[in-house]
Design a protein around this motif. Structure first.
Motif, PDB file in Angstrom:
ATOM      1  N   ALA A  11       0.836  -1.178   0.000  1.00 42.54           N
ATOM      2  CA  ALA A  11       0.000   0.000   0.000  1.00 42.54           C
ATOM      3  C   ALA A  11       0.882   1.242   0.000  1.00 42.54           C
ATOM      4  CB  ALA A  11      -0.913   0.015   1.217  1.00 42.54           C
ATOM      5  N   ALA A  12       0.416   2.294  -0.654  1.00 44.55           N
ATOM      6  CA  ALA A  12       1.205   3.509  -0.742  1.00 44.55           C
ATOM      7  C   ALA A  12       1.525   4.082   0.634  1.00 44.55           C
ATOM      8  CB  ALA A  12       0.469   4.550  -1.584  1.00 44.55           C
ATOM      9  N   SER A  13       0.635   3.901   1.589  1.00 42.11           N
ATOM     10  CA  SER A  13       0.813   4.469   2.911  1.00 42.11           C
ATOM     11  C   SER A  13       1.934   3.811   3.710  1.00 42.11           C
ATOM     12  CB  SER A  13      -0.495   4.379   3.701  1.00 42.11           C
ATOM     13  OG  SER A  13      -0.917   3.037   3.835  1.00 42.11           O
ATOM     14  N   VAL A  14       2.356   2.621   3.318  1.00 42.72           N
ATOM     15  CA  VAL A  14       3.387   1.907   4.070  1.00 42.72           C
ATOM     16  C   VAL A  14       4.652   1.670   3.264  1.00 42.72           C
ATOM     17  CG1 VAL A  14       1.586   0.754   5.399  1.00 42.72           C
ATOM     18  CG2 VAL A  14       2.662  -0.446   3.482  1.00 42.72           C
ATOM     19  N   LYS A  15       4.619   1.943   1.982  1.00 44.13           N
ATOM     20  CA  LYS A  15       5.769   1.683   1.135  1.00 44.13           C
ATOM     21  C   LYS A  15       6.971   2.501   1.609  1.00 44.13           C
ATOM     22  CE  LYS A  15       6.781   0.840  -3.719  1.00 44.13           C
ATOM     23  NZ  LYS A  15       6.246   0.914  -5.098  1.00 44.13           N
ATOM     24  N   GLY A  16       8.098   1.840   1.735  1.00 39.51           N
ATOM     25  CA  GLY A  16       9.298   2.467   2.250  1.00 39.51           C
ATOM     26  C   GLY A  16       9.471   2.314   3.737  1.00 39.51           C
ATOM     27  N   ARG A  17       8.414   1.937   4.446  1.00 36.54           N
ATOM     28  CA  ARG A  17       8.481   1.732   5.890  1.00 36.54           C
ATOM     29  C   ARG A  17       8.316   0.271   6.282  1.00 36.54           C
ATOM     30  NH1 ARG A  17       4.661   3.729   9.050  1.00 36.54           N
ATOM     31  NH2 ARG A  17       3.042   3.784   7.427  1.00 36.54           N
ATOM     32  N   PHE A  18       7.478  -0.438   5.543  1.00 33.87           N
ATOM     33  CA  PHE A  18       7.195  -1.837   5.845  1.00 33.87           C
ATOM     34  C   PHE A  18       7.868  -2.734   4.818  1.00 33.87           C
ATOM     35  CE2 PHE A  18       2.800  -1.252   8.073  1.00 33.87           C
ATOM     36  CZ  PHE A  18       3.362  -0.307   8.914  1.00 33.87           C
ATOM     37  N   THR A  19       8.253  -3.908   5.258  1.00 28.36           N
ATOM     38  CA  THR A  19       8.843  -4.901   4.375  1.00 28.36           C
ATOM     39  C   THR A  19       8.196  -6.254   4.627  1.00 28.36           C
ATOM     40  OG1 THR A  19      10.976  -3.745   4.368  1.00 28.36           O
ATOM     41  CG2 THR A  19      10.950  -6.029   3.609  1.00 28.36           C
ATOM     42  N   ILE A  20       7.680  -6.853   3.575  1.00 23.85           N
ATOM     43  CA  ILE A  20       7.099  -8.181   3.684  1.00 23.85           C
ATOM     44  C   ILE A  20       8.103  -9.203   3.164  1.00 23.85           C
ATOM     45  CG2 ILE A  20       5.940  -8.084   1.435  1.00 23.85           C
ATOM     46  CD1 ILE A  20       3.610  -9.650   2.733  1.00 23.85           C
ATOM     47  N   SER A  21       8.169 -10.337   3.823  1.00 26.75           N
ATOM     48  CA  SER A  21       9.047 -11.414   3.410  1.00 26.75           C
ATOM     49  C   SER A  21       8.355 -12.743   3.663  1.00 26.75           C
ATOM     50  CB  SER A  21      10.391 -11.344   4.132  1.00 26.75           C
ATOM     51  OG  SER A  21      10.221 -11.451   5.537  1.00 26.75           O
ATOM     52  N   ARG A  22       8.925 -13.789   3.096  1.00 25.45           N
ATOM     53  CA  ARG A  22       8.273 -15.090   3.152  1.00 25.45           C
ATOM     54  C   ARG A  22       9.309 -16.195   3.236  1.00 25.45           C
ATOM     55  NH1 ARG A  22       3.469 -16.665  -1.131  1.00 25.45           N
ATOM     56  NH2 ARG A  22       3.146 -18.853  -0.483  1.00 25.45           N
ATOM     57  N   ASP A  23       9.043 -17.137   4.103  1.00 25.04           N
ATOM     58  CA  ASP A  23       9.859 -18.333   4.231  1.00 25.04           C
ATOM     59  C   ASP A  23       8.995 -19.499   3.779  1.00 25.04           C
ATOM     60  OD1 ASP A  23      11.311 -20.582   4.986  1.00 25.04           O
ATOM     61  OD2 ASP A  23      12.094 -19.646   6.786  1.00 25.04           O
ATOM     62  N   ASN A  24       9.198 -19.935   2.554  1.00 21.44           N
ATOM     63  CA  ASN A  24       8.362 -20.999   2.007  1.00 21.44           C
ATOM     64  C   ASN A  24       8.569 -22.337   2.715  1.00 21.44           C
ATOM     65  OD1 ASN A  24       7.064 -19.410   0.036  1.00 21.44           O
ATOM     66  ND2 ASN A  24       8.789 -19.648  -1.376  1.00 21.44           N
ATOM     67  N   ASP A  25       9.779 -22.572   3.210  1.00 18.23           N
ATOM     68  CA  ASP A  25      10.040 -23.817   3.927  1.00 18.23           C
ATOM     69  C   ASP A  25       9.241 -23.888   5.224  1.00 18.23           C
ATOM     70  OD1 ASP A  25      13.555 -23.854   3.010  1.00 18.23           O
ATOM     71  OD2 ASP A  25      11.811 -24.688   1.979  1.00 18.23           O
ATOM     72  N   LYS A  26       9.052 -22.740   5.861  1.00 20.44           N
ATOM     73  CA  LYS A  26       8.296 -22.685   7.105  1.00 20.44           C
ATOM     74  C   LYS A  26       6.839 -22.296   6.896  1.00 20.44           C
ATOM     75  CE  LYS A  26      12.241 -21.507  10.040  1.00 20.44           C
ATOM     76  NZ  LYS A  26      12.787 -20.527  11.018  1.00 20.44           N
ATOM     77  N   ASN A  27       6.471 -22.030   5.652  1.00 18.23           N
ATOM     78  CA  ASN A  27       5.116 -21.583   5.333  1.00 18.23           C
ATOM     79  C   ASN A  27       4.711 -20.388   6.182  1.00 18.23           C
ATOM     80  OD1 ASN A  27       4.635 -23.759   3.417  1.00 18.23           O
ATOM     81  ND2 ASN A  27       4.492 -25.094   5.212  1.00 18.23           N
ATOM     82  N   THR A  28       5.617 -19.444   6.278  1.00 22.13           N
ATOM     83  CA  THR A  28       5.436 -18.292   7.147  1.00 22.13           C
ATOM     84  C   THR A  28       5.718 -17.006   6.388  1.00 22.13           C
ATOM     85  OG1 THR A  28       6.074 -19.589   9.094  1.00 22.13           O
ATOM     86  CG2 THR A  28       6.165 -17.202   9.298  1.00 22.13           C
ATOM     87  N   VAL A  29       4.894 -16.006   6.641  1.00 19.83           N
ATOM     88  CA  VAL A  29       5.087 -14.687   6.070  1.00 19.83           C
ATOM     89  C   VAL A  29       5.300 -13.703   7.209  1.00 19.83           C
ATOM     90  CG1 VAL A  29       2.615 -14.151   5.975  1.00 19.83           C
ATOM     91  CG2 VAL A  29       4.207 -12.994   4.423  1.00 19.83           C
ATOM     92  N   TYR A  30       6.168 -12.725   6.967  1.00 22.15           N
ATOM     93  CA  TYR A  30       6.520 -11.742   7.980  1.00 22.15           C
ATOM     94  C   TYR A  30       6.238 -10.341   7.458  1.00 22.15           C
ATOM     95  CZ  TYR A  30       9.322 -15.745   9.481  1.00 22.15           C
ATOM     96  OH  TYR A  30       9.751 -17.002   9.853  1.00 22.15           O
ATOM     97  N   LEU A  31       5.960  -9.453   8.382  1.00 20.91           N
ATOM     98  CA  LEU A  31       5.829  -8.049   8.059  1.00 20.91           C
ATOM     99  C   LEU A  31       6.661  -7.250   9.048  1.00 20.91           C
ATOM    100  CD1 LEU A  31       4.409  -6.002   6.157  1.00 20.91           C
ATOM    101  CD2 LEU A  31       2.684  -5.738   7.952  1.00 20.91           C
ATOM    102  N   GLN A  32       7.764  -6.694   8.562  1.00 18.80           N
ATOM    103  CA  GLN A  32       8.603  -5.830   9.365  1.00 18.80           C
ATOM    104  C   GLN A  32       8.098  -4.408   9.215  1.00 18.80           C
ATOM    105  OE1 GLN A  32      11.348  -6.542  11.437  1.00 18.80           O
ATOM    106  NE2 GLN A  32      11.089  -4.384  12.006  1.00 18.80           N
ATOM    107  N   MET A  33       7.703  -3.799  10.319  1.00 12.09           N
ATOM    108  CA  MET A  33       7.117  -2.472  10.315  1.00 12.09           C
ATOM    109  C   MET A  33       8.055  -1.505  11.015  1.00 12.09           C
ATOM    110  SD  MET A  33       3.139  -3.451  11.164  1.00 12.09           S
ATOM    111  CE  MET A  33       3.575  -4.410  12.612  1.00 12.09           C
ATOM    112  N   ASN A  34       8.565  -0.549  10.267  1.00 14.99           N
ATOM    113  CA  ASN A  34       9.464   0.464  10.790  1.00 14.99           C
ATOM    114  C   ASN A  34       8.823   1.844  10.691  1.00 14.99           C
ATOM    115  OD1 ASN A  34      11.500  -1.515  11.166  1.00 14.99           O
ATOM    116  ND2 ASN A  34      12.251  -1.205   9.062  1.00 14.99           N
ATOM    117  N   SER A  35       9.375   2.779  11.436  1.00 12.88           N
ATOM    118  CA  SER A  35       8.877   4.162  11.432  1.00 12.88           C
ATOM    119  C   SER A  35       7.370   4.202  11.617  1.00 12.88           C
ATOM    120  CB  SER A  35       9.284   4.863  10.134  1.00 12.88           C
ATOM    121  OG  SER A  35      10.686   4.873   9.972  1.00 12.88           O
ATOM    122  N   LEU A  36       6.902   3.489  12.608  1.00 10.20           N
ATOM    123  CA  LEU A  36       5.468   3.354  12.818  1.00 10.20           C
ATOM    124  C   LEU A  36       4.836   4.681  13.212  1.00 10.20           C
ATOM    125  CD1 LEU A  36       5.503  -0.105  14.529  1.00 10.20           C
ATOM    126  CD2 LEU A  36       4.104   0.469  12.541  1.00 10.20           C
TER     127      LEU A  36
END
Length: 118
Positions: free
Chosen positions: A60-85
């Motif tokens: 989303a435009a409101s979070v771009k540059g602050r949030f980072t999404i990543s995924r570990d397919n082996d663990k079937n897990t998705v993460y959201l790192q939220m900075n500058s909240l």
């Protein structure tokens, strides 16, 4: 059936950081996109970030540059790192997964609350 469980929500001051996680289980094959929605009080649920199994991301435009999404397919897990909240980031964050068989099915977690306040 796919089950999604979020974790990592909490209270953080403006400018702080937080990471939320979502683990998928069950019949997880054929899952393409995973990601996060959020819903703040008095607002509609909105897409925050998404990631495909191949690593293609969307924000989303409101979070771009602050949030980072990543995924570990082996663990079937998705993460959201939220900075500058910001206080406006306060919401219940919901994990989702999209599974394509003969049609597209979307699964949801129960949500984890993120509160940004001084």
């Amino acid at each position: 059936q796919v089950q999604l469980v979020e974790s990592g929500g909490g209270v953080v001051q403006p400018g702080g950081s937080l990471r939320v996680s979502c683990a998928a289980s069950g019949s997880i094959f054929s899952i393409n996109a995973m990601g996060w929605y959020r819903q703040a009080p008095g607002k509609q649920r909105e897409l925050v970030a998404a990631i495909t199994s191949g690593g293609i991301t969307n924000y989303a435009a409101s979070v771009k540059g602050r949030f980072t999404i990543s995924r570990d397919n082996d663990k079937n897990t998705v993460y959201l790192q939220m900075n500058s909240l910001k206080p406006e980031d306060t919401a219940v964050y919901y994990c989702y997964a999209e599974q394509l068989r003969v049609s597209l099915t979307q699964y949801w977690g129960k949500g984890t609350l993120v509160t940004v306040s001084s």
